[in-house]
Design a protein around this motif. Structure first.
Motif, short mmCIF file in Angstrom:
data_model
loop_
_atom_site.label_atom_id
_atom_site.label_comp_id
_atom_site.label_asym_id
_atom_site.label_seq_id
_atom_site.Cartn_x
_atom_site.Cartn_y
_atom_site.Cartn_z
N MET A 78 0.71 -1.45 0.28
CA MET A 78 0.08 0.25 -0.26
C MET A 78 0.54 1.03 -0.31
N ALA A 79 1.15 2.30 -1.12
CA ALA A 79 1.74 3.11 -1.35
C ALA A 79 0.90 4.66 -0.54
N VAL A 80 1.23 5.17 0.08
CA VAL A 80 1.63 6.59 1.00
C VAL A 80 0.88 7.51 0.26
N ILE A 81 0.25 8.23 -0.54
CA ILE A 81 -0.08 8.67 -1.62
C ILE A 81 -0.86 10.47 -0.66
N ASN A 82 0.33 11.06 0.00
CA ASN A 82 -0.06 12.38 0.65
C ASN A 82 -0.75 13.48 -0.11
N ARG A 83 -1.98 13.83 -0.17
CA ARG A 83 -2.57 15.26 -1.01
C ARG A 83 -2.71 16.20 0.27
N THR A 84 -1.06 16.84 0.71
CA THR A 84 -1.54 17.43 1.39
C THR A 84 -0.13 18.76 1.29
N ASP A 111 1.89 19.16 4.58
CA ASP A 111 2.85 18.99 6.04
C ASP A 111 2.43 17.48 6.47
N SER A 112 2.49 16.82 5.55
CA SER A 112 2.63 16.19 5.96
C SER A 112 4.11 15.45 6.52
N PHE A 113 4.36 14.64 7.64
CA PHE A 113 5.26 14.13 7.92
C PHE A 113 6.85 14.21 7.27
N TYR A 114 6.37 12.98 6.61
CA TYR A 114 7.97 12.92 5.11
C TYR A 114 7.57 13.53 4.40
N GLU A 115 6.22 13.28 3.07
CA GLU A 115 6.22 13.66 2.10
C GLU A 115 5.07 13.68 1.87
N SER A 116 4.91 15.07 0.65
CA SER A 116 3.45 15.55 0.81
C SER A 116 3.63 16.10 -1.49
N ALA A 117 1.82 15.56 -1.44
CA ALA A 117 2.56 15.81 -2.84
C ALA A 117 1.00 17.28 -2.67
N SER A 118 1.20 18.43 -2.80
CA SER A 118 0.95 19.63 -2.84
C SER A 118 -0.28 19.87 -3.84
N THR A 119 0.19 19.49 -4.94
CA THR A 119 -1.43 19.67 -6.29
C THR A 119 -1.51 18.10 -6.03
N ALA A 120 -2.64 19.02 -7.29
CA ALA A 120 -3.60 16.65 -7.51
C ALA A 120 -2.42 16.41 -8.61
N GLU A 121 -1.89 17.40 -9.45
CA GLU A 121 -0.78 16.59 -10.16
C GLU A 121 0.12 15.49 -9.93
N ILE A 164 -1.99 12.42 -8.69
CA ILE A 164 -1.81 11.87 -9.76
C ILE A 164 -0.30 11.02 -9.88
N ASP A 165 0.89 11.60 -10.18
CA ASP A 165 2.35 11.35 -10.62
C ASP A 165 2.51 10.24 -9.57
N ALA A 166 2.52 10.57 -8.33
CA ALA A 166 3.16 9.86 -7.25
C ALA A 166 2.39 8.14 -8.11
N VAL A 167 1.05 8.48 -7.63
CA VAL A 167 0.45 7.02 -7.95
C VAL A 167 0.84 6.24 -9.09
N ALA A 168 1.33 6.88 -10.43
CA ALA A 168 1.71 6.12 -11.10
C ALA A 168 3.45 5.84 -10.59
N ALA A 169 4.25 6.52 -10.72
CA ALA A 169 5.12 6.02 -10.15
C ALA A 169 4.58 4.97 -8.96
N ALA A 170 4.44 4.35 -7.78
CA ALA A 170 3.98 3.58 -7.40
C ALA A 170 3.67 2.47 -7.57
N ALA A 171 2.54 2.45 -8.99
CA ALA A 171 2.24 1.11 -9.39
C ALA A 171 3.23 0.76 -10.51
N GLN A 172 4.74 1.41 -11.03
CA GLN A 172 5.24 1.33 -12.27
C GLN A 172 6.58 0.42 -10.64
N GLU A 173 6.60 0.88 -9.33
CA GLU A 173 7.20 0.55 -8.80
C GLU A 173 6.52 -0.95 -7.59
#
Length: 273
Positions: free
Chosen positions: A1-7, A9-19, A22-31
């Motif tokens: 289960m890949a963590v995708i923080n659409r935030t 200010d998360s304590f480790y990694e954040s995705a500040s935009t929807a784009e 979405i890119d983080a999901v694509a990378a997680a799927a590939q990995e």
């Protein structure tokens, strides 16, 4: 289960935009991720995020992922039934309730939409608060029994609401309402949870108990410790691992399961040709 923080200010990694999410999901799927867990609110203290803002953060990402990755199980990390309802409409198939049923309507949303639900344990914490001097009365010795009773109670409530047993997952939730000794005790006795009728999720990625086991170590330096805890958890029967580091975790799972005999090696030519 890949963590995708659409935030932001998360304590480790954040995705500040929807784009970015979405890119983080694509990378997680590939990995190698099989599930993505999309959350719109930092677990710890921070600026108040309204229901409407949380929906605006997560639902466009869920809808896009459901379209671009139709075989991916999409989880939404929320404790609010309104967000859960909107997420299900957008394509989520799992509700990751990290705040231990503080909103009792969440299980009904899972049942109505025929999706899964994660039942967690927080030692009495309210959402987005931190344990302070462990005032919740849990000692390292009793934490296993108290945590098991908490998650099983929520699982039974979900059953009563109409969620089927195979769609109920339990999470002992290290660090939430627990000190490091207690979190380590939960992993040491994880089979207490894996021997129940419910599958076990562990969300241990780069958490404080890992850092404190190593020393005074910040989240960016906790990968190796996290992988050690992950391998132990899988060997003890954990069914799902929530992670910020998909490739490293997938590799650890492949080796652990090959050693235990629960999976075969993916490429075996050494000494055979």
């Amino acid at each position: 289960m890949a963590v995708i923080n659409r935030t932001t200010d998360s304590f480790y990694e954040s995705a500040s935009t929807a784009e970015e999410a979405i890119d983080a999901v694509a990378a997680a799927a590939q990995e190698g991720a099989h599930i993505v867990d999309i959350g719109g609110v930092r677990a710890g203290r921070g600026r108040e995020i309204s229901v409407a803002e949380e929906i605006d953060r997560v639902c466009p990402v869920i809808e896009a992922v459901a379209h671009s990755h139709p075989t991916m199980l999409i989880s939404v990390d929320t404790w609010r039934h309104e967000v859960a309802e909107a997420a299900c409409a957008a394509g989520a198939g799992l509700l990751n309730d990290t705040w231990a049923g503080v909103d009792p309507e969440l299980a009904s949303v899972a049942a109505k939409n025929d999706v899964g639900i994660v039942c967690s344990h927080t030692g009495g914490l309210s959402p987005r608060t931190d344990a302070h001097r462990n005032r919740y009365g849990l000692t390292a010795g009793e934490v296993v029994g108290r945590t098991l009773a908490g998650v099983i109670g929520l699982a039974e409530a979900a059953l009563d609401a109409g969620v089927t047993a195979e769609k109920i997952i339990i999470d002992p939730t290290p660090d939430f309402g627990k000190n490091t000794y207690q979190s380590l005790r939960l992993l040491r006795e994880l089979q207490t949870f894996t021997e129940t009728r419910f599958r076990v999720l562990l969300a241990i990625s780069r958490k404080d108990f890992v850092g404190e086991a190593i020393g005074d170590v910040e989240p960016s330096q906790r990968l190796h410790g996290t992988i050690a805890a992950t391998a132990l958890a899988v060997a003890k029967g954990a069914a799902m691992i929530r992670t910020h580091d998909v490739r490293a975790t997938a590799d650890a799972l492949a080796v652990t399961l090959a050693i235990t005999g629960d999976a075969v090696p993916k490429h075996t030519v050494r000494g055979l040709r």
